[in-house]
Design a protein around this motif. Structure first.
Motif, PDB file in Angstrom:
ATOM      1  N   THR A   1      43.278  37.435  39.843  1.00  0.00           N
ATOM      2  CA  THR A   1      41.906  37.649  40.979  1.00  0.00           C
ATOM      3  C   THR A   1      41.179  37.890  39.492  1.00  0.00           C
ATOM      4  OG1 THR A   1      43.562  39.434  41.193  1.00  0.00           O
ATOM      5  CG2 THR A   1      41.185  40.502  41.321  1.00  0.00           C
TER       6      THR A   1
ATOM      7  N   ALA B   1      37.348  38.712  38.046  1.00  0.00           N
ATOM      8  CA  ALA B   1      36.459  39.718  37.374  1.00  0.00           C
ATOM      9  C   ALA B   1      35.417  39.586  36.630  1.00  0.00           C
ATOM     10  CB  ALA B   1      37.923  39.989  37.066  1.00  0.00           C
TER      11      ALA B   1
ATOM     12  N   TRP C   1      36.267  43.891  38.414  1.00  0.00           N
ATOM     13  CA  TRP C   1      36.661  43.097  39.842  1.00  0.00           C
ATOM     14  C   TRP C   1      35.260  42.744  40.640  1.00  0.00           C
ATOM     15  CZ3 TRP C   1      41.379  41.907  37.663  1.00  0.00           C
ATOM     16  CH2 TRP C   1      41.727  43.000  36.878  1.00  0.00           C
TER      17      TRP C   1
ATOM     18  N   GLN D   1      37.804  50.883  42.537  1.00  0.00           N
ATOM     19  CA  GLN D   1      37.960  50.860  41.204  1.00  0.00           C
ATOM     20  C   GLN D   1      36.916  51.578  40.394  1.00  0.00           C
ATOM     21  OE1 GLN D   1      36.494  46.410  39.445  1.00  0.00           O
ATOM     22  NE2 GLN D   1      35.008  46.353  41.381  1.00  0.00           N
TER      23      GLN D   1
END
Length: 538
Positions: A496, A498, A512, A519
């Protein structure tokens, strides 16, 4: 009734293909009584009152033997759930051995033979994991050392001849005269001698010393004359090709790609193996293809090969990894039948266990029933239908979630932490700080003869280089790289994107990149030791 008091019943297995430890036979049935194989023949063996197992479409094998493990609490119970009915321990401390010998008396645990503490030089391998324990300083220590191991219940002697040449760092090692003295004392005591070696030179060095078994196929190439020398000496070799499973090309360790093994592994051990796949690995991994080629050459030369896993090294699990080892042996050039012999009749013969390893009348009823034809397709050995130890059918689901499993996991965690701490003390990462304000910019850490530049949270910045060059990379990129995009792998294979908001050695706050991901407004804290972070260079 307690599992420790379960008695064997008379069982007749019919309709099976019967592999006797060396070859497929014409027999189709086996009758078991009083923990022994009473008869081998056809379906007429079945008697009224027998427990009947219809094994059509399956193959009956002798119980599997793992010729190289290191014990954990509960390991014998875990091994049995994968069809391993005997394990040969190659270095454990006396208390662990005592507990294992007591556990082996249970019908729901594999049998065990142990070396207890192996003979190594002061500070030698495997001190990082097991110290303190008794060391050997020279030939005059041999007699007493062997006597002490016999008193601890040792069934064979382990000696270690490894100066670190085949690994990441130098270490003290026994010399050949000392090993020869140990071998002589062990033979007088009736013990087989198993020698840990990691290099071709080491293997050949010990042939005149009187050792009986070499533990590990060397990690560097055996030359033709060296192969011939091993064959002429008549020693057996425990292959341990499964060690490669802890050093994968990708993030997922191979054990997690075997569905028939995964179903019996359980969530706790799956999580352990997943974390092992995310641990820091050196940028230049050993070439395990060399060890596999050595196995092929030794096999072609007629050397007796024994299947062993070296569990619980990273990427290996007691019981499960013996099936991976069988696959490695076939990939190295053995036929499936020869690989099965390396895990049944072979180790029974070499280690003096005449009551097991084969399917013959009078032997222990240690048996494995596998769906399909594993003597033709080795992967089918993983498809377990039933396992018997001394005629008692094992509950293949009893280990997962048990107290024994929790004890094993806790012991492995403690061992791992001890080794990690020892390695860090020997190969410490060197801090790199900014001269004007002493701010920590990152580290450089040893990677063989070179140094690898890493961030404050130990993510790689570049390939290893000379120390001065690596430090320059940290000064240039150690903080600047935090503004770059990063990829985070929280689950194997799932990365992922970030952005790093704040970084510390033990925690990193990220946000993210995907705006649709829920988040906190100020990002999320993650533990860089529990995930993998990879810099995305623009």
């Amino acid at each position: 009734m307690s599992t420790s008091t379960v008695t064997a019943v008379t069982t007749t297995i019919t309709g099976a293909r019967v592999f006797d430890g060396e070859r497929l036979t014409e027999h189709t049935a086996v009758r078991v009584a009083d923990g022994r194989i009473a008869a081998v023949g056809d379906d007429t063996l079945l008697r009224p009152g027998d427990e009947h197992v219809d094994a059509r479409g399956a193959t009956l094998l002798p119980g599997l033997i793992d010729a190289h493990v290191h014990l954990l609490p509960g390991a014998l119970r875990q091994a049995l759930t994968f069809g391993v009915t005997t394990v040969l321990d190659m270095f454990s401390k006396p208390g662990t051995v005592r507990d294992a010998l007591a556990e082996a008396a249970r019908p729901d645990a594999a049998d065990v033979r142990s070396s207890s503490v192996g003979a190594t030089a002061p500070g030698g391998h495997p001190s990082m994991m097991y110290a303190p324990f008794p060391y050997v300083t020279g030939p005059r220590d041999a007699e007493r050392f062997v006597a002490d191991r016999v008193a601890e219940g040792a069934a064979h002697l382990k000696v270690l001849y490894d100066d670190g040449t085949g690994g990441p760092m130098p270490m003290p090692s026994l010399d050949v005269p000392t090993i020869a003295a140990l071998a002589e004392a062990a033979h007088r005591a009736g013990l087989l001698v198993v020698a840990h070696v990691s290099t071709a030179r080491g293997a050949v060095d010990l042939l005149p010393a009187g050792v009986d078994v070499l533990a590990h196929a060397p990690f560097d190439a055996l030359a033709g004359p060296q192969v011939d020398a091993v064959a002429a000496a008549g020693v057996a070799v425990v292959t341990t090709l499964s060690v490669a499973d802890g050093f994968p090309d990708g993030a997922v360790l191979p054990l997690l790609t075997e569905p028939d093994l995964l179903t019996r592994l359980g969530p706790a051990w799956r999580a352990v193996v997943e974390r092992q796949g995310r641990r820091w690995l050196p940028p230049h991994l050993p070439d395990f293809a060399v060890a596999k080629d050595n196995v092929r050459l030794l096999h072609e030369a007629g050397v007796t090969l024994l299947a062993g896993t070296d569990a619980p090294n990273p990427g290996t699990v007691h019981g499960a990894s013996l099936h991976r080892e069988l696959g490695h042996l076939v990939a190295a050039g053995l036929s499936p039948a020869a690989a099965l012999t390396a895990a049944t009749a072979g180790p029974a013969e070499v280690f003096g266990l005449p009551d097991r390893g084969r399917i013959r009348p009078g032997l222990r009823a240690d048996l494995v029933l596998a769906a399909g034809r594993p003597d033709e397709d080795i992967a089918q050995a993983q498809r377990l239908v039933a396992v018997w130890k001394q005629g008692v059918r094992a509950d293949l689901d009893a280990y997962v979630g048990s107290a024994a499993e929790q004890d094993g996991l806790a012991a492995l965690r403690a061992q791992t932490e001890k080794v990690v701490a020892a390695v860090r003390s020997l190969l410490p990462a060197v801090e790199v700080r900014r001269a004007e304000d002493d701010e920590l910019l990152g580290h450089v850490r040893r990677s063989g003869p070179l140094w690898e530049p890493v961030t404050v949270f130990h993510a790689a910045l570049a390939e290893p280089a000379e120390r001065e060059e690596a430090e320059d990379v940290v000064r240039r990129d150690g903080l600047a790289c935090l503004a770059d995009p990063w990829w985070v792998e929280e689950e194997p294979g799932r990365w992922t994107e970030a952005r790093i908001q704040e970084a510390h050695p033990d925690r990193v706050r990220v946000r993210w990149a995907d705006p649709l991901v829920a988040q906190p407004a100020h990002g999320q804290w993650i533990d860089p030791r529990a995930v993998r972070l990879r810099r995305h260079r623009p």
